[in-house]
Design an enzyme around this catalytic site. Structure first.
Site, PDB file in Angstrom:
ATOM      1  NE  ARG A  40      -4.625   0.092   1.355  1.00  0.00           N
ATOM      2  CZ  ARG A  40      -5.760   0.032   2.018  1.00  0.00           C
ATOM      3  NH1 ARG A  40      -5.750   0.025   3.332  1.00  0.00           N
ATOM      4  NH2 ARG A  40      -6.903  -0.039   1.379  1.00  0.00           N
ATOM      5  CD  GLU A 166     -14.709   4.201   0.739  1.00  0.00           C
ATOM      6  OE1 GLU A 166     -14.774   3.483  -0.274  1.00  0.00           O
ATOM      7  OE2 GLU A 166     -14.434   3.761   1.864  1.00  0.00           O
ATOM      8  CB  THR A 224     -25.491   8.899  16.391  1.00  0.00           C
ATOM      9  OG1 THR A 224     -25.157   8.398  17.681  1.00  0.00           O
ATOM     10  CG2 THR A 224     -26.941   9.321  16.367  1.00  0.00           C
ATOM     11  CG  PHE A 274     -26.930   0.299   3.447  1.00  0.00           C
ATOM     12  CD1 PHE A 274     -25.977  -0.392   4.178  1.00  0.00           C
ATOM     13  CD2 PHE A 274     -28.193   0.463   4.003  1.00  0.00           C
ATOM     14  CE1 PHE A 274     -26.263  -0.923   5.430  1.00  0.00           C
ATOM     15  CE2 PHE A 274     -28.495  -0.062   5.257  1.00  0.00           C
ATOM     16  CZ  PHE A 274     -27.535  -0.767   5.966  1.00  0.00           C
ATOM     17  CB  CYS A 278     -18.965   3.131   7.246  1.00  0.00           C
ATOM     18  SG  CYS A 278     -17.276   3.664   7.014  1.00  0.00           S
ATOM     19  CE  LYS A 281     -16.186  -0.084  10.195  1.00  0.00           C
ATOM     20  NZ  LYS A 281     -15.996   0.918  11.235  1.00  0.00           N
TER      21      LYS A 281
HETATM   22  P1  NAD Z   1      -8.555   0.647   5.526  1.00  0.00           P
HETATM   23  O1  NAD Z   1      -8.647  -0.798   5.784  1.00  0.00           O
HETATM   24  O2  NAD Z   1      -8.691   1.176   4.118  1.00  0.00           O
HETATM   25  O3  NAD Z   1      -7.161   1.204   6.073  1.00  0.00           O
HETATM   26  C1  NAD Z   1      -6.642   0.891   7.320  1.00  0.00           C
HETATM   27  C2  NAD Z   1      -5.121   0.739   7.177  1.00  0.00           C
HETATM   28  O4  NAD Z   1      -4.552   0.609   8.489  1.00  0.00           O
HETATM   29  C3  NAD Z   1      -4.681  -0.511   6.407  1.00  0.00           C
HETATM   30  O5  NAD Z   1      -3.906  -0.123   5.288  1.00  0.00           O
HETATM   31  C4  NAD Z   1      -3.857  -1.321   7.434  1.00  0.00           C
HETATM   32  O6  NAD Z   1      -2.756  -1.979   6.871  1.00  0.00           O
HETATM   33  C5  NAD Z   1      -3.408  -0.237   8.386  1.00  0.00           C
HETATM   34  N1  NAD Z   1      -3.024  -0.716   9.721  1.00  0.00           N
HETATM   35  C6  NAD Z   1      -3.708  -1.524  10.557  1.00  0.00           C
HETATM   36  N2  NAD Z   1      -3.047  -1.682  11.702  1.00  0.00           N
HETATM   37  C7  NAD Z   1      -1.899  -0.969  11.609  1.00  0.00           C
HETATM   38  C8  NAD Z   1      -0.784  -0.737  12.489  1.00  0.00           C
HETATM   39  N3  NAD Z   1      -0.743  -1.264  13.701  1.00  0.00           N
HETATM   40  N4  NAD Z   1       0.219   0.046  12.061  1.00  0.00           N
HETATM   41  C9  NAD Z   1       0.174   0.607  10.816  1.00  0.00           C
HETATM   42  N5  NAD Z   1      -0.855   0.428   9.955  1.00  0.00           N
HETATM   43  C10 NAD Z   1      -1.875  -0.348  10.344  1.00  0.00           C
HETATM   44  O7  NAD Z   1      -9.660   1.339   6.455  1.00  0.00           O
HETATM   45  P2  NAD Z   1     -10.408   2.739   6.215  1.00  0.00           P
HETATM   46  O8  NAD Z   1     -11.559   2.574   5.288  1.00  0.00           O
HETATM   47  O9  NAD Z   1      -9.412   3.798   5.948  1.00  0.00           O
HETATM   48  O10 NAD Z   1     -11.040   2.963   7.659  1.00  0.00           O
HETATM   49  C11 NAD Z   1     -10.251   3.315   8.764  1.00  0.00           C
HETATM   50  C12 NAD Z   1     -11.164   3.749   9.891  1.00  0.00           C
HETATM   51  O11 NAD Z   1     -11.903   4.918   9.482  1.00  0.00           O
HETATM   52  C13 NAD Z   1     -12.208   2.718  10.285  1.00  0.00           C
HETATM   53  O12 NAD Z   1     -12.403   2.794  11.677  1.00  0.00           O
HETATM   54  C14 NAD Z   1     -13.453   3.177   9.583  1.00  0.00           C
HETATM   55  O13 NAD Z   1     -14.616   2.794  10.251  1.00  0.00           O
HETATM   56  C15 NAD Z   1     -13.303   4.676   9.619  1.00  0.00           C
HETATM   57  N6  NAD Z   1     -14.004   5.402   8.554  1.00  0.00           N
HETATM   58  C16 NAD Z   1     -13.986   4.918   7.278  1.00  0.00           C
HETATM   59  C17 NAD Z   1     -14.620   5.650   6.267  1.00  0.00           C
HETATM   60  C18 NAD Z   1     -14.619   5.162   4.850  1.00  0.00           C
HETATM   61  O14 NAD Z   1     -15.330   5.736   4.046  1.00  0.00           O
HETATM   62  N7  NAD Z   1     -13.851   4.154   4.495  1.00  0.00           N
HETATM   63  C19 NAD Z   1     -15.237   6.860   6.557  1.00  0.00           C
HETATM   64  C20 NAD Z   1     -15.220   7.322   7.864  1.00  0.00           C
HETATM   65  C21 NAD Z   1     -14.603   6.575   8.856  1.00  0.00           C
HETATM   66  C1  UDX Z   2     -20.770   6.636   4.701  1.00  0.00           C
HETATM   67  C2  UDX Z   2     -21.198   7.992   5.267  1.00  0.00           C
HETATM   68  O1  UDX Z   2     -21.995   8.680   4.297  1.00  0.00           O
HETATM   69  C3  UDX Z   2     -19.990   8.828   5.628  1.00  0.00           C
HETATM   70  O2  UDX Z   2     -20.399  10.040   6.253  1.00  0.00           O
HETATM   71  C4  UDX Z   2     -19.122   8.023   6.588  1.00  0.00           C
HETATM   72  O3  UDX Z   2     -17.965   8.766   6.913  1.00  0.00           O
HETATM   73  C5  UDX Z   2     -18.730   6.682   5.988  1.00  0.00           C
HETATM   74  O4  UDX Z   2     -19.927   5.970   5.613  1.00  0.00           O
HETATM   75  P1  UDX Z   2     -19.855   5.802   2.360  1.00  0.00           P
HETATM   76  O5  UDX Z   2     -20.190   4.457   2.891  1.00  0.00           O
HETATM   77  O6  UDX Z   2     -18.506   6.046   1.804  1.00  0.00           O
HETATM   78  O7  UDX Z   2     -20.070   6.905   3.491  1.00  0.00           O
HETATM   79  O8  UDX Z   2     -20.891   6.193   1.194  1.00  0.00           O
HETATM   80  P2  UDX Z   2     -22.412   6.672   1.210  1.00  0.00           P
HETATM   81  O9  UDX Z   2     -22.562   7.723   0.194  1.00  0.00           O
HETATM   82  O10 UDX Z   2     -22.894   6.999   2.546  1.00  0.00           O
HETATM   83  O11 UDX Z   2     -23.193   5.392   0.673  1.00  0.00           O
HETATM   84  C6  UDX Z   2     -23.300   4.211   1.430  1.00  0.00           C
HETATM   85  C7  UDX Z   2     -24.177   3.211   0.698  1.00  0.00           C
HETATM   86  O12 UDX Z   2     -25.540   3.628   0.705  1.00  0.00           O
HETATM   87  C8  UDX Z   2     -23.801   3.024  -0.770  1.00  0.00           C
HETATM   88  O13 UDX Z   2     -23.896   1.670  -1.117  1.00  0.00           O
HETATM   89  C9  UDX Z   2     -24.836   3.838  -1.499  1.00  0.00           C
HETATM   90  O14 UDX Z   2     -25.067   3.399  -2.810  1.00  0.00           O
HETATM   91  C10 UDX Z   2     -26.058   3.608  -0.616  1.00  0.00           C
HETATM   92  N1  UDX Z   2     -27.076   4.674  -0.735  1.00  0.00           N
HETATM   93  C11 UDX Z   2     -26.776   5.939  -0.339  1.00  0.00           C
HETATM   94  C12 UDX Z   2     -28.333   4.365  -1.238  1.00  0.00           C
HETATM   95  O15 UDX Z   2     -28.606   3.217  -1.578  1.00  0.00           O
HETATM   96  N2  UDX Z   2     -29.268   5.351  -1.303  1.00  0.00           N
HETATM   97  C13 UDX Z   2     -29.011   6.633  -0.923  1.00  0.00           C
HETATM   98  O16 UDX Z   2     -29.917   7.483  -1.023  1.00  0.00           O
HETATM   99  C14 UDX Z   2     -27.731   6.937  -0.421  1.00  0.00           C
END
Ligand code: NAD
Ligand code: UDX
Length: 465
Positions: A40, A166, A224, A274, A278, A281
Site C-alpha cells: 500500500r 467515498e 449515530t 447499501f 461503514c 459495521k
Molecule cells: P482501511 O482498511 O482502508 O485502512 C486501514 C489501514 O490501516 C490498512 O492499510 C492497514 O494496513 C493499516 N493498519 C492496521 N493496523 C496498523 C498498524 N498497527 N500500524 C500501521 N498500519 C496499520 O480502512 P479505512 O476505510 O481507511 O477505515 C479506517 C477507519 O476509518 C475505520 O475505523 C473506519 O470505520 C473509519 N471510517 C472509514 C470511512 C470510509 O469511508 N472508508 C469513513 C469514515 C470513517
Molecule cells: C458513509 C457515510 O456517508 C460517511 O459520512 C461516513 O464517513 C462513511 O460511511 P460511504 O459508505 O462512503 O459513506 O458512502 P455513502 O454515500 O454513505 O453510501 C453508502 C451506501 O448507501 C452506498 O452503497 C450507497 O449506494 C447507498 N445509498 C446511499 C443508497 O442506496 N441510497 C441513498 O440514497 C444513499
C-alpha cells in the site's frame, strides 16, 4: 501549542485522503502517513498517480501537490511516532469474526496495537487522535494502555471522527459540513489539545463549522450519524417493495417527502441495498453496545436497519431468478458494477457481492464489468463469503474488461453500481447481442426505462412498475 508534525497510522481510504488534504492545506505542518502494509505504501509513493491505492476523484492532484513537499508515506511506524506532536489513529476497525461479540462488536485489536506502539515509541508528550470509528468509551481503553505501558510521557486523547463519504472524499474534506473534535473538556491540558487540533483544521475550515464536545459524545456521534444515514436508505428501500405492489413510484414518493424541509431530500434513493465498509459495521457495533448495556429494545430497533438491507439484496436476486422462469442454472447474467457505489474502487460489503453469491448458489454464470474494480478483488470478495471453493467461484464468475463483451449472450443485465457511464452505453447494441427476451434489472434506477422498453428490453427497476 502549535502542531508542527503529524503522524497518521493507517494509509487506507480515510488516512490517505485525509492526510493528503491536511498536508495540502497546511504547508507549515509536516505529515507522515505510515502503514504496515508495504504494498500500500509503495502504491501511495508510485510516480504514476493512476496507481494510488485509493481511487477518489481529485485525490491525484492533492497528492501530486503535497507529496515530497510536506507529505510522506512510509512504513517506519516507530520513527514517525517519535517525531510527531500529534498522532492520528486511522486503522481499520472491522466487525469481529471470532469469539465474544462475533458478527457484531468492533474488532479493536489494531487499535490496541497502535496504542501499544505509540506508548513504546513515544519519547515526548503526544496528542493522540482517534480518527477511526470506535465504540463509545474506547478512549478510556486507549488512555489505560498509554498510561500503563508508556515511558512516563504524557498523552492527551482526542476523538475526531471522519465523515467523508467515498467517491466524494476530497470534496467532503475540503468543504466539510462540520468537523467534530471531542476531548477532555474538564482540564486545561485537554482544552489545549483540542485547540491544537482546531487550529489544524482552522487552516481551511471556518471556525463555526468546527464543533467541540466531550470525548464520549464525539465517539457516539459518529456511530449515530452512520446509523441515521443507513436508516434512511433502509426506510426508503422498505417502502420500495410496497411501491412495487401498489403501483406507487418510489422516486415520486422520495421527491414528495424530500421537499419537506424537516425530512430533506438527501439519502432517499431506493437501491439494491447499501454497502460500504461503514454502515453495516457501525450499526452492528451500536447494536452490540446497546445490548451490552442491557438495552434490548434499542438494539432491536437499530438491528432492523440491517435486516431490511439484507432483505433488499435478497429480494433483488430472487426477482432476477423469478423473471428468468425460476431457473438461472447455466444462464449468463451480466453485472454492470461491483463497487459499493460509483466513483470508488472500494467493494467492501457491496450489494453486488451478495447478489452474485445468491445467483451462483443457483448455478448461474455471472459476468462482471466494473470500470475501477480489479478482477482479483472481485474473486477475493466472493471467496471471503466461503459459500463455495475458490475453483468454483472462478468457474462460475468471470470478470470482463469490456461492458459489451460482459453483456454478450446474456439472458439478463443487472446494474449493481450507479456508474455514470452505464447510462450512455449503446443499449441497442447490448440488446442485439443478448438472448431474448432480454431483461434489465436496474438496481440503481439510473437507466432510461422508457428508452430501454422501446428498444425491446423487459425492465425491472426498484420501487416502480
Ligand atoms: P482501511 O482498511 O482502508 O485502512 C486501514 C489501514 O490501516 C490498512 O492499510 C492497514 O494496513 C493499516 N493498519 C492496521 N493496523 C496498523 C498498524 N498497527 N500500524 C500501521 N498500519 C496499520 O480502512 P479505512 O476505510 O481507511 O477505515 C479506517 C477507519 O476509518 C475505520 O475505523 C473506519 O470505520 C473509519 N471510517 C472509514 C470511512 C470510509 O469511508 N472508508 C469513513 C469514515 C470513517
Ligand atoms: C458513509 C457515510 O456517508 C460517511 O459520512 C461516513 O464517513 C462513511 O460511511 P460511504 O459508505 O462512503 O459513506 O458512502 P455513502 O454515500 O454513505 O453510501 C453508502 C451506501 O448507501 C452506498 O452503497 C450507497 O449506494 C447507498 N445509498 C446511499 C443508497 O442506496 N441510497 C441513498 O440514497 C444513499
Amino acid at each position: 501549542m502549535k502542531v508542527k508534525k503529524i503522524c497518521c497510522i493507517g494509509a487506507g481510504y480515510v488516512g490517505g485522503p485525509t492526510m493528503a488534504v491536511i498536508a495540502q492545506k497546511c504547508p507549515d505542518i509536516y505529515v507522515t502517513v505510515v502503514d504496515i502494509n508495504e504494498e500500500r505504501i509503495k502504491a501511495w509513493n508510485d510516480e504514476n498517480l493512476d496507481n494510488l491505492p485509493v481511487y477518489e476523484p481529485g485525490l491525484d492532484k492533492v497528492v501530486a501537490e503535497a507529496r515530497g513537499r510536506n507529505l510522506r508515506f512510509c512504513t517506519n511506524v516507530e520513527g514517525a511516532i517519535q517525531e510527531a506532536d500529534m498522532i492520528f489513529i486511522s486503522v481499520n476497525t472491522p466487525t469481529k469474526t471470532y469469539g465474544e461479540g462475533k458478527g457484531q462488536a468492533a474488532d479493536l485489536k489494531w487499535i490496541e496495537l497502535c496504542a501499544r506502539q505509540i506508548a513504546a515509541a513515544a519519547e515526548s508528550d503526544k496528542i493522540v487522535v482517534e480518527k477511526s470509528t470506535l465504540p463509545v468509551r474506547t478512549a478510556e481503553a486507549i488512555r489505560d494502555i498509554l498510561e500503563n505501558t508508556g515511558n512516563g510521557t504524557k498523552f492527551q486523547i482526542l476523538s475526531n471522527p471522519e465523515f467523508l463519504a467515498e467517491g466524494t472524499a476530497i470534496e467532503d474534506l475540503m468543504d466539510p459540513d462540520r468537523v467534530l473534535i471531542g476531548g477532555d473538556t474538564k482540564t486545561p491540558e485537554g482544552l489545549e489539545a483540542m485547540e491544537a487540533l482546531v487550529e489544524v483544521y482552522g487552516h481551511w475550515v471556518p471556525r463555526e463549522k468546527i464543533l467541540t464536545t466531550n470525548v464520549w459524545s464525539s465517539e457516539l456521534s459518529k456511530l449515530t450519524a452512520n446509523a441515521f444515514l443507513a436508516q434512511r436508505v433502509s426506510s426508503i428501500n422498505a417502502l420500495s417493495e410496497l411501491c412495487e405492489s401498489t403501483e406507487a413510484d418510489i422516486n415520486e414518493v422520495s421527491r414528495a417527502i424530500g421537499t419537506d424541509s424537516r425530512i430533506g431530500n438527501k439519502f432517499l434513493k431506493a437501491s439494491v441495498g447499501f454497502g460500504g465498509s461503514c454502515f453495516q459495521k457501525d450499526i452492528l457495533n451500536l447494536v452490540y453496545i446497546s445490548r451490552s448495556y442491557g438495552l434490548t429494545s434499542v438494539a432491536d430497533y437499530w438491528e432492523q436497519v440491517i435486516k431490511i438491507n439484507d432483505h433488499q439484496k435478497g429480494r433483488f436476486a430472487k426477482n432476477i431468478i423469478r423473471s428468468l422462469y425460476n431457473t438461472v442454472s447455466g444462464k449468463k447474467i451480466a453485472f454492470l458494477g461491483w463497487a459499493f457505489k460509483k466513483d470508488t474502487n472500494d467493494t467492501r460489503e457491496s450489494a453486488a457481492i451478495y447478489v452474485a453469491d445468491h445467483l451462483l448458489n443457483e448455478d448461474a454464470k455471472v459476468t462482471v464489468f466494473d470500470p475501477k474494480v480489479k478482477e482479483e478483488q472481485m474473486y477475493s470478495d466472493l471467496d471471503y463469503l466461503n459459500s463455495r471453493n475458490k475453483v468454483d467461484n472462478r468457474k462460475l464468475m468471470k470478470a470482463e474488461h469490456c461492458p459489451y463483451e460482459a453483456c454478450k449472450g446474456a439472458h439478463a443485465v443487472a446494474v449493481l453500481t450507479e456508474w455514470d457511464e452505464f447510462v450512455d452505453y449503446d443499449w441497442q447494441k447490448i440488446y442485439d447481442n443478448m438472448l431474448k427476451p432480454a431483461q434489465v434489472f436496474d438496481g440503481r434506477s439510473v437507466l432510461d426505462k422508457q428508452k430501454l422498453r422501446d428498444i425491446g428490453f423487459r425492465v425491472y427497476t426498484i420501487g416502480t412498475t
